[in-house]
Design a protein around this motif. Structure first.
Motif, short mmCIF file in Angstrom:
data_model
loop_
_atom_site.label_atom_id
_atom_site.label_comp_id
_atom_site.label_asym_id
_atom_site.label_seq_id
_atom_site.Cartn_x
_atom_site.Cartn_y
_atom_site.Cartn_z
N GLU A 158 -47.59 15.15 0.01
CA GLU A 158 -48.54 15.59 -1.01
C GLU A 158 -48.44 14.73 -2.27
OE1 GLU A 158 -49.73 19.75 -3.31
OE2 GLU A 158 -48.23 19.76 -1.72
N GLY A 159 -49.59 14.40 -2.81
CA GLY A 159 -49.62 13.63 -4.05
C GLY A 159 -49.51 12.13 -3.84
N THR A 160 -49.59 11.68 -2.58
CA THR A 160 -49.49 10.25 -2.30
C THR A 160 -50.57 9.81 -1.32
OG1 THR A 160 -48.02 10.38 -0.36
CG2 THR A 160 -46.97 10.38 -2.53
N ARG A 161 -50.92 8.53 -1.40
CA ARG A 161 -51.69 7.85 -0.37
C ARG A 161 -50.97 6.55 -0.08
NH1 ARG A 161 -58.18 8.63 -1.36
NH2 ARG A 161 -58.08 10.68 -2.38
N ILE A 162 -51.18 5.99 1.11
CA ILE A 162 -50.53 4.73 1.43
C ILE A 162 -51.52 3.79 2.11
CG2 ILE A 162 -49.53 5.78 3.54
CD1 ILE A 162 -47.25 3.64 3.20
N ILE A 163 -51.56 2.55 1.61
CA ILE A 163 -52.41 1.50 2.16
C ILE A 163 -51.51 0.34 2.59
CG2 ILE A 163 -54.34 -0.06 1.74
CD1 ILE A 163 -55.17 1.82 -0.57
N VAL A 164 -51.57 -0.02 3.86
CA VAL A 164 -50.71 -1.08 4.41
C VAL A 164 -51.58 -2.25 4.88
CG1 VAL A 164 -49.18 -1.70 6.32
CG2 VAL A 164 -48.84 0.46 5.10
N PHE A 165 -51.26 -3.45 4.43
CA PHE A 165 -51.90 -4.68 4.90
C PHE A 165 -50.92 -5.44 5.80
CE2 PHE A 165 -54.22 -3.84 0.94
CZ PHE A 165 -55.53 -4.04 1.34
N TYR A 166 -51.42 -5.94 6.92
CA TYR A 166 -50.57 -6.73 7.83
C TYR A 166 -51.35 -7.93 8.36
CZ TYR A 166 -52.99 -4.90 11.99
OH TYR A 166 -53.93 -4.61 12.95
N PRO A 167 -50.67 -9.02 8.74
CA PRO A 167 -51.37 -10.18 9.31
C PRO A 167 -51.85 -9.83 10.72
CG PRO A 167 -48.99 -10.54 9.32
CD PRO A 167 -49.23 -9.25 8.58
N LYS A 168 -53.15 -9.90 10.94
CA LYS A 168 -53.76 -9.42 12.18
C LYS A 168 -53.13 -10.03 13.43
CE LYS A 168 -56.52 -7.56 15.11
NZ LYS A 168 -56.11 -6.26 15.66
N ASN A 169 -52.82 -11.30 13.39
CA ASN A 169 -52.25 -11.95 14.58
C ASN A 169 -50.80 -12.37 14.35
OD1 ASN A 169 -54.69 -11.89 16.21
ND2 ASN A 169 -55.49 -13.41 14.78
N GLY A 170 -50.11 -11.65 13.45
CA GLY A 170 -48.76 -12.07 13.09
C GLY A 170 -47.69 -11.02 13.32
N VAL A 171 -47.99 -9.99 14.13
CA VAL A 171 -46.99 -8.97 14.47
C VAL A 171 -46.98 -8.79 15.98
CG1 VAL A 171 -47.29 -7.79 12.25
CG2 VAL A 171 -48.61 -7.03 14.23
N SER A 172 -45.94 -8.14 16.49
CA SER A 172 -45.88 -7.92 17.94
C SER A 172 -46.89 -6.85 18.35
CB SER A 172 -44.47 -7.50 18.36
OG SER A 172 -44.24 -6.13 18.11
N PRO A 173 -47.32 -6.84 19.63
CA PRO A 173 -48.27 -5.81 20.08
C PRO A 173 -47.77 -4.40 19.83
CG PRO A 173 -48.10 -7.55 21.73
CD PRO A 173 -47.03 -7.81 20.71
N ILE A 174 -46.49 -4.16 20.01
CA ILE A 174 -45.95 -2.81 19.80
C ILE A 174 -45.90 -2.49 18.31
CG2 ILE A 174 -43.82 -1.44 19.94
CD1 ILE A 174 -43.54 -2.42 22.82
N GLN A 175 -45.55 -3.46 17.47
CA GLN A 175 -45.59 -3.23 16.03
C GLN A 175 -47.00 -2.84 15.58
OE1 GLN A 175 -43.93 -7.08 14.78
NE2 GLN A 175 -42.35 -5.98 13.65
N GLU A 176 -47.99 -3.57 16.08
CA GLU A 176 -49.37 -3.27 15.69
C GLU A 176 -49.80 -1.89 16.20
OE1 GLU A 176 -53.50 -5.64 15.32
OE2 GLU A 176 -52.64 -5.68 17.34
N LYS A 177 -49.46 -1.58 17.46
CA LYS A 177 -49.84 -0.28 18.03
C LYS A 177 -49.20 0.86 17.23
CE LYS A 177 -51.93 2.09 21.37
NZ LYS A 177 -51.41 2.30 22.72
N GLN A 178 -47.97 0.66 16.79
CA GLN A 178 -47.31 1.70 15.99
C GLN A 178 -48.08 1.97 14.71
OE1 GLN A 178 -43.18 0.10 15.76
NE2 GLN A 178 -42.58 2.12 16.46
N MET A 179 -48.61 0.92 14.09
CA MET A 179 -49.31 1.10 12.81
C MET A 179 -50.71 1.68 13.00
SD MET A 179 -48.21 -2.10 10.36
CE MET A 179 -48.34 -3.45 11.54
N VAL A 180 -51.47 1.11 13.93
CA VAL A 180 -52.88 1.50 14.02
C VAL A 180 -53.08 2.87 14.67
CG1 VAL A 180 -53.66 -0.89 14.04
CG2 VAL A 180 -53.26 0.28 16.23
#
Length: 496
Positions: A158-180
């Motif tokens: 509560e009382g927070t929002r979070i915005i995460v930017f990542y390099p589209k082709n610069g993380v592992s497939p599992i790292q990306e799946k965890q985020m999206v």
């Protein structure tokens, strides 16, 4: 004695710990550093008899001096609980004459959980202490692990929002799946066309935009950071080095006061900086061994005294280290510049302009605690394969960079000091790279088939963090150009 925090670029700026955590970064662009490094006030023997949570309190109370005992213990208790799959939180595993400090037993199976499990609690506590009524917008860039760990930590807070930017082709497939696949009405994830340094630079520019900050305040928002530039990230990282030493002492692997070496796979420099702070608190650490991958800007810096980001950016199998601008190095520069904010500001200005700077010989002399080296992609893969074949222990690519560099260090120095290697991610996070290193026959399998194969090979259960994303739907599919990051933030927040 109270610890206050000043900017690395202006000694005149001085705030309490809770204010530094809320701000994330100083208004002059500098990073907050303690005005002095406090000494441990418990003996090593006393620490050896404590749980992880107890050690965390004994370390963090020395830095977060405007938090009450009740506030700090509440934050620690809520952070280091059943989210971790082992009671010890950060176990040590002995393999090939080294001790691997497993920092990946949290909710997102990477070392970022160690700090990002507690940061939301520190931040919301700090907000109450400072009578903040604005909604806190966590803005962060990630090279792979910080993003998911921060999302998991702040989702639904509560009382927070979070915005995460990542390099589209610069993380592992599992790292990306965890985020999206991250749930939470207050979470936003954006892939950018660019690399991590582009994402990090974009975030810093957004933080520095005073006009934007004014508009946000008018609509009830204020920025803070979950990146390792936030002192609320750095202080919890100091804890696990103290705990590792205490564990070795409790298990009679070392004697009280005996020195150890620490090896850290390093990108943004925060993790090894935490070990440096632990050493300066009185923890008996001898060498701080800084391990780089093919993006070896830190290796070159320790070898020459010149920090130069003007080079090819290499995408490697250890993507969380694919970084050419190591933000936390600024805190070390400030230290070896004898706390000269003007000098530090000049060097950082040069980095932002020409893309490089050179430190003086007296400053280089103060880096004697550090040893730097790097591991190529081939060496990293060979290290994974050799360790598995010799011991049955499977490590991820980042940890393999550290293990390889440790081998080079021993070969050069013949130093047999007991050594702790920071194991920063589970091999399940980088299954394809890990399994291909062990045997190329695995390359024809899918990522999730490889997860099951790795589980059988290593005789380790598949982490819950992996199981839960196998069939999870994609929630965040937003992509933007690096130049459009601020516009994207404004759209998410519906700023006028």
């Amino acid at each position: 004695m109270e610890v206050l925090y000043n900017s690395t670029r202006n000694n005149g700026i001085r705030v309490r710990a809770s204010e530094a955590i809320l701000k994330g970064i100083s208004e002059d662009g500098g990073l907050f550093v303690p005005d002095h490094v406090p000494a441990l006030d418990k003996s090593l023997k006393e620490l050896a008899g404590m749980t992880y949570q107890e050690v965390a309190y004994e370390v963090m109370k020395l830095y977060l001096t405007d938090f009450t005992e009740e506030e700090l213990k509440n934050c620690i208790g809520r952070a280091y609980d059943s989210k971790f799959d082992t009671e010890s939180i950060a176990p040590l595993v002995s393999a090939d004459k080294a001790y691997y400090l497993e920092l990946f037993h949290g909710a997102t199976i990477a070392f970022k959980d160690m700090a990002l499990s507690i940061l939301p609690h520190l931040m919301t506590t700090a907000a109450k202490k400072n009578n903040v009524t604005n909604e806190i917008v966590i803005l962060t860039a990630t090279s792979g692990d910080t993003g998911k760990a921060a999302l998991a930590g702040f989702a639904g807070v509560e009382g927070t929002r979070i915005i995460v930017f990542y390099p589209k082709n610069g993380v592992s497939p599992i790292q990306e799946k965890q985020m999206v696949t991250q749930k939470g009405d207050n979470t936003y994830v954006v892939g950018i066309h660019g690399n991590f340094d582009d994402a990090q630079t974009g975030v810093k520019c957004i933080f520095a935009d005073k006009e934007l900050a004014k508009r946000m305040d008018g609509q009830g928002y204020q920025f803070s950071s979950a990146n390792s530039i936030n002192i609320g990230r750095l202080v919890p990282q100091i804890v696990y080095y103290v705990y590792a030493y205490a564990t070795l002492l409790a298990e009679e692997k070392i004697t009280e006061g005996e020195k150890i070496n620490v090896v850290v796979p390093t990108g943004n420099f925060g993790n090894i900086l935490a070990a440096f702070y632990a050493k300066n608190m009185g923890l008996p650490i001898d060498k701080l061994i800084c391990a780089s991958n093919d993006n070896k800007v830190l290796y070159d810096f320790f070898r020459t005294g010149v920090y130069d980001r003007n080079r090819e950016f290499v995408l490697t199998s250890s993507p969380s280290m694919d970084i050419l601008i190591s933000s936390n190095l600024e805190r070390l520069i400030y230290k070896i510049a004898e706390s000269d904010g003007d000098k530090t500001a000049q060097l950082m200005k040069a980095l932002g302009g020409d893309g490089k700077y050179e430190i003086t010989e007296p400053m280089r002399a103060l880096l004697a605690d550090f040893y730097g080296n790097y591991a190529s992609e081939q060496e990293t893969a060979a290290t994974i394969k050799a360790l598995y074949e010799e011991t049955g222990y499977v490590i991820d690519t980042h940890t393999a960079v550290a293990a390889c560099v440790y081998g080079k260090y021993k070969e050069e120095t013949k130093d047999e000091t007991p050594t702790v290697i920071a194991s920063t991610a589970s091999p399940f996070k980088f299954t394809r790279s890990v399994m291909n290193a062990i045997d190329e026959k695995y390359d024809r399998m899918s990522d999730f088939e490889l997860v099951d194969e790795l589980s059988a090979l290593a005789n380790v259960a598949v982490p819950e963090a992996i199981e839960e994303i196998k069939s999870a739907p994609v929630i965040h599919d937003y992509i933007c150009d690096k130049e459009a990051m601020q516009k994207t933030v404004e759209e998410f927040l519906k700023l006028k």
